[in-house]
Design a protein around this motif. Structure first.
Motif, short mmCIF file in Angstrom:
data_model
loop_
_atom_site.label_atom_id
_atom_site.label_comp_id
_atom_site.label_asym_id
_atom_site.label_seq_id
_atom_site.Cartn_x
_atom_site.Cartn_y
_atom_site.Cartn_z
N SER A 9 -6.99 -23.37 -72.02
CA SER A 9 -5.74 -23.03 -71.36
C SER A 9 -5.60 -23.84 -70.09
CB SER A 9 -5.71 -21.53 -71.01
OG SER A 9 -4.59 -21.22 -70.20
N ARG A 11 -3.39 -22.84 -67.72
CA ARG A 11 -2.81 -21.91 -66.76
C ARG A 11 -3.76 -21.66 -65.58
NH1 ARG A 11 -1.73 -16.39 -66.40
NH2 ARG A 11 -3.51 -15.77 -67.67
N SER A 14 -5.79 -18.51 -65.83
CA SER A 14 -6.22 -18.31 -67.22
C SER A 14 -7.37 -17.31 -67.36
CB SER A 14 -6.66 -19.66 -67.80
OG SER A 14 -7.44 -19.47 -68.97
N PHE A 15 -7.17 -16.31 -68.22
CA PHE A 15 -8.23 -15.35 -68.51
C PHE A 15 -9.41 -16.06 -69.19
CE2 PHE A 15 -4.36 -12.54 -68.87
CZ PHE A 15 -4.53 -11.95 -67.62
N ASN A 16 -9.10 -17.07 -69.97
CA ASN A 16 -10.18 -17.77 -70.67
C ASN A 16 -11.02 -18.61 -69.70
OD1 ASN A 16 -10.07 -17.21 -73.70
ND2 ASN A 16 -7.92 -17.37 -73.06
N GLU A 77 -5.30 -17.22 -77.75
CA GLU A 77 -4.66 -17.13 -79.07
C GLU A 77 -3.19 -17.42 -78.89
OE1 GLU A 77 -5.92 -14.42 -82.27
OE2 GLU A 77 -3.98 -13.45 -81.93
N ASN A 79 0.11 -17.75 -81.12
CA ASN A 79 0.73 -17.58 -82.45
C ASN A 79 -0.30 -17.54 -83.56
OD1 ASN A 79 3.37 -17.58 -81.30
ND2 ASN A 79 3.12 -19.76 -80.95
N TYR A 80 -1.32 -16.72 -83.33
CA TYR A 80 -2.41 -16.46 -84.28
C TYR A 80 -3.37 -17.64 -84.46
CZ TYR A 80 -0.25 -12.08 -85.98
OH TYR A 80 0.25 -10.82 -86.10
N ALA A 112 -7.50 -12.36 -74.55
CA ALA A 112 -6.05 -12.26 -74.73
C ALA A 112 -5.59 -10.90 -74.21
CB ALA A 112 -5.68 -12.40 -76.20
#
Ligand SMILES: Cc1cc2nc3c(=O)[nH]c(=O)nc-3n(C[C@H](O)[C@H](O)[C@H](O)COP(=O)(O)O)c2cc1C
Length: 181
Positions: A9, A11, A14-16, A77, A79-80, A112
């Motif tokens: 990510s 961002r 970002s959480f990731n 994730e 869109n899957y 997510a």
């Protein structure tokens, strides 16, 4: 043992990216996680450009992967599936001569806001590494759902249960790397 962490990510919050940082903090003694910080510099894959020369950032990432004892990837994730920027980076690296994913121990994780915590994206990511012959640890798995409730404003992991799961995960990943190398 030196791991290279890649968060898929761009961002700022970002959480990731937070998860990669938390994984470094939760890793056993002697295990470090250095985060790759140049994902946003990788251009969209273009085979014509590749024929001329690999972008410097791609060559640099390939060398970092080669030098690392293992890879730790935190995928969002979208869109899957895997995020476009992460898949794009994988596509570039897969075309480097003697591509460095082959035989590389890899840990896959993800965060997510939804309840499934990137489960679908992680299986999408694992599928690419089947073709690329990366040695992805099968189990344990780690799916960080409701990520917006688990990190504070500064990006630090605040959820104790997740920290325990992450600590076990990092122990298992270190053992996996030792086993396959
Ligand atoms: C284009 C797009 C698609 C998304 N699709 C999903 C999805 O399929 N499943 C899910 O759980 N979250 C989805 N989300 C929400 C992400 O989980 C959320 O934006 C998350 O914060 C992304 O990871 P990051 O914090 O590391 O950037 C999507 C977000 C975007 C921007």
């Amino acid at each position: 043992m030196n791991l290279l962490g890649i968060a898929g990510s761009l961002r700022a919050g970002s959480f990731n990216r937070n998860l990669i940082r938390a994984a470094g903090a939760a890793a056993p003694d002697g295990v470090t996680v250095a985060a790759f910080g140049r994902l946003g510099e990788i251009p969209p894959y273009n085979d014509d450009e590749k024929q001329k020369a690999f972008p410097e950032v791609v060559t640099a990432l390939a060398e970092e992967i080669r030098a690392a004892d293992g890879l730790l990837i935190a995928t969002p994730e979208y869109n899957y599936g895997v995020s476009g920027v992460l898949k794009n980076a994988i596509d570039w690296i897969s075309r480097v001569p003697d591509q460095p994913f082959k035989d590389k121990p890899i840990g896959v994780m993800g965060a997510a806001m939804g309840g499934l915590g990137t489960a679908r994206a992680q299986y999408d990511l694992r599928r690419s590494f089947i073709f690329l012959e990366g040695l992805v640890m099968n189990r344990p798995e780690i799916f960080v759902g409701a990520a917006h409730t688990k990190f504070d404003e500064a990006g630090a992991l605040t959820d104790e249960a997740t920290r325990e799961i992450l600590t076990d995960y990092m122990k298992a990943l270190a053992a996996w790397i030792q086993r396959v190398r």
